[in-house]
Scaffold this active site. Structure first.
Site, mmCIF file in Angstrom:
data_model
loop_
_atom_site.group_PDB
_atom_site.id
_atom_site.type_symbol
_atom_site.label_atom_id
_atom_site.label_comp_id
_atom_site.label_asym_id
_atom_site.label_seq_id
_atom_site.Cartn_x
_atom_site.Cartn_y
_atom_site.Cartn_z
ATOM 1 N N ALA A 26 0.871 -1.091 -0.032
ATOM 2 C CA ALA A 26 0.161 0.174 -0.013
ATOM 3 C C ALA A 26 0.672 1.160 -0.060
ATOM 4 C CB ALA A 26 -0.932 -0.074 1.244
ATOM 5 N N ASP A 133 1.547 -8.921 18.673
ATOM 6 C CA ASP A 133 1.015 -8.725 20.124
ATOM 7 C C ASP A 133 0.034 -7.727 20.253
ATOM 8 O OD1 ASP A 133 3.291 -10.329 20.623
ATOM 9 O OD2 ASP A 133 4.459 -9.145 21.498
ATOM 10 N N ARG A 160 -8.355 -29.384 21.389
ATOM 11 C CA ARG A 160 -9.628 -29.686 21.942
ATOM 12 C C ARG A 160 -10.011 -31.077 21.471
ATOM 13 N NH1 ARG A 160 -14.150 -27.401 23.699
ATOM 14 N NH2 ARG A 160 -12.991 -25.233 24.063
ATOM 15 N N HIS A 259 6.467 -19.632 17.328
ATOM 16 C CA HIS A 259 6.589 -18.906 15.951
ATOM 17 C C HIS A 259 5.375 -19.202 14.800
ATOM 18 C CE1 HIS A 259 10.080 -17.801 18.234
ATOM 19 N NE2 HIS A 259 10.072 -16.629 17.449
HETATM 20 O O1 F6P Z 1 6.986 -9.083 19.776
HETATM 21 C C1 F6P Z 1 6.467 -10.141 18.753
HETATM 22 C C2 F6P Z 1 6.781 -11.332 19.550
HETATM 23 O O2 F6P Z 1 6.235 -12.322 18.829
HETATM 24 C C3 F6P Z 1 6.399 -11.717 20.757
HETATM 25 O O3 F6P Z 1 5.283 -12.051 21.063
HETATM 26 C C4 F6P Z 1 7.632 -12.785 21.348
HETATM 27 O O4 F6P Z 1 7.769 -12.894 22.650
HETATM 28 C C5 F6P Z 1 8.725 -12.349 20.494
HETATM 29 O O5 F6P Z 1 8.250 -11.578 19.575
HETATM 30 C C6 F6P Z 1 9.738 -13.384 20.128
HETATM 31 O O6 F6P Z 1 10.675 -12.794 19.341
HETATM 32 P P1 F6P Z 1 11.972 -13.425 18.796
HETATM 33 O O7 F6P Z 1 11.221 -14.026 17.233
HETATM 34 O O8 F6P Z 1 12.952 -12.390 18.285
HETATM 35 O O9 F6P Z 1 12.247 -14.733 19.578
#
Ligand code: F6P
Length: 329
Positions: A26, A133, A160, A259
């Site tokens: 965008a 977050d 679940r 992740h």
């Molecule tokens: O800030 C986003 C976030 O996904 C948090 O929820 C998590 O604690 C952090 O990044 C993890 O960071 P990294 O991928 O650098 O370990």
């Protein structure tokens, strides 16, 4: 007199979030619409320090709206925390005749941008909230939050099935170092039996009481959502402590979604949000704004100074939290 903006650079920084690509698209498309030249800085502030800056064409952002991650890559830059790093970064922007900067990221990204602006006030900077977050003050939602919650809910739905089949208690950890937005929304949408978040001082005894109440109502299995930043320790500690106090289930298990929440194709909501914010970031710069995060509040575009976005704690909706506790029983 303010310098006319002709060349804008954009970077993504901090943890990636689904929808960052839609935001970049965008920004690039609206920049073209306004006859501006647009540059992509690779790997966030790291690329700014290394001079890893390249011209973007509209075709560079074709076919990316549906892609997770960020085509500009990202990094958490330690070097940008030093005056030397920032001075080098500024030199590289000057070498590329950059007139303004758009940064997409979270708290750390805006902290860096604010410091940079203090040292180089002649360079306008606008920010977009890009973090799963949802913990930035000044916007109802951040880019990536909705997708992350959808991913977590899908995981909880799967858990679940197996929790039910085995009469087990599952603790599911979701991200959120300092905030419980992902955990709370996942708990509500996933029909969880409990939630532990940094914004609340839930004790092990509170949790045990809640689970016992559920068991009295013939609940044979349960799922408790745990935000990584909660006050009672790691999800494994919590599971151990709870297992010492109850004998209601066949077994207790822990799942850390980790992740997985950060990747994947952005949801429709995130694509629309990212497009609105990216489009308006260019508008903001052209109308002379600087030092602000472009967010959305009650469906309206809203500008929050970096200082506020960083320093103010975004409040969790207390009514939503109360409701989550009641529905969990
Ligand atoms: O800030 C986003 C976030 O996904 C948090 O929820 C998590 O604690 C952090 O990044 C993890 O960071 P990294 O991928 O650098 O370990």
């Amino acid at each position: 007199m303010e310098k006319e903006i002709k060349r804008i650079a954009v970077l993504t920084s901090g943890g990636d979030s689904p929808g960052m690509n839609a935001a970049v698209r965008a920004i690039v498309r609206n920049a073209f619409h306004n006859d501006l030249h647009i540059y992509g800085i690779m790997r966030g502030y790291e690329g700014m320090i290394d001079g890893n800056i390249r011209r973007l064409e509209t075709t560079d952002v074709s076919n990316i709206i549906h892609r997770g991650g960020t085509i500009l890559k990202t990094a958490r830059s330690k070097r940008f925390m030093t005056p030397e790093g920032r001075a080098q970064a500024y030199e590289n922007l000057v070498d590329n005749d950059i007139d303004a900067l758009i940064v997409v990221g979270g708290n750390g990204t805006f902290t860096g941008a604010l410091q940079f602006m203090k040292e180089f006030p002649q360079l306008p900077i606008v920010g977009l909230p890009g973090t799963i977050d949802n913990d930035l003050y000044g916007t109802d939602f951040t880019i990536g939050f909705d997708t992350a919650v959808n991913t977590a809910v899908e995981a909880v739905d799967r858990i679940r099935d197996t929790a039910d089949s085995h009469n087990r208690l599952f603790f599911v950890e979701v991200m959120g170092r300092h905030s419980g937005f992902i955990a709370l929304h996942t708990a509500i949408a996933g029909g969880a039996g409990g939630v532990m978040i940094p914004e609340e001082d839930t004790t092990i005894d509170d949790l045990v009481r809640l689970l016992k109440r559920g068991a009295k109502r013939s609940k044979l299995f349960s799922i408790v959502l745990v935000a990584e930043g909660n006050h009672m320790g790691t999800v494994y500690d919590i599971a151990d402590k709870v297992s010492e106090k109850i004998d209601l289930y066949d077994d207790i298990k822990v799942t850390v979604i980790g992740h997985l929440q950060r990747g994947g194709s952005p949801s429709t909501l995130d694509r629309v949000l990212a497009s609105v914010l990216g489009f308006n970031a260019v508008e903001a710069l052209l109308s002379g704004k600087s030092g602000v995060m472009v967010g959305i509040r009650n469906n309206n575009v809203y500008y929050t100074p970096f200082e506020e976005a960083i320093a103010k704690q975004k409040p969790l909706n207390k009514d939503l939290l109360r409701m989550a506790h009641i529905l969990a029983q």
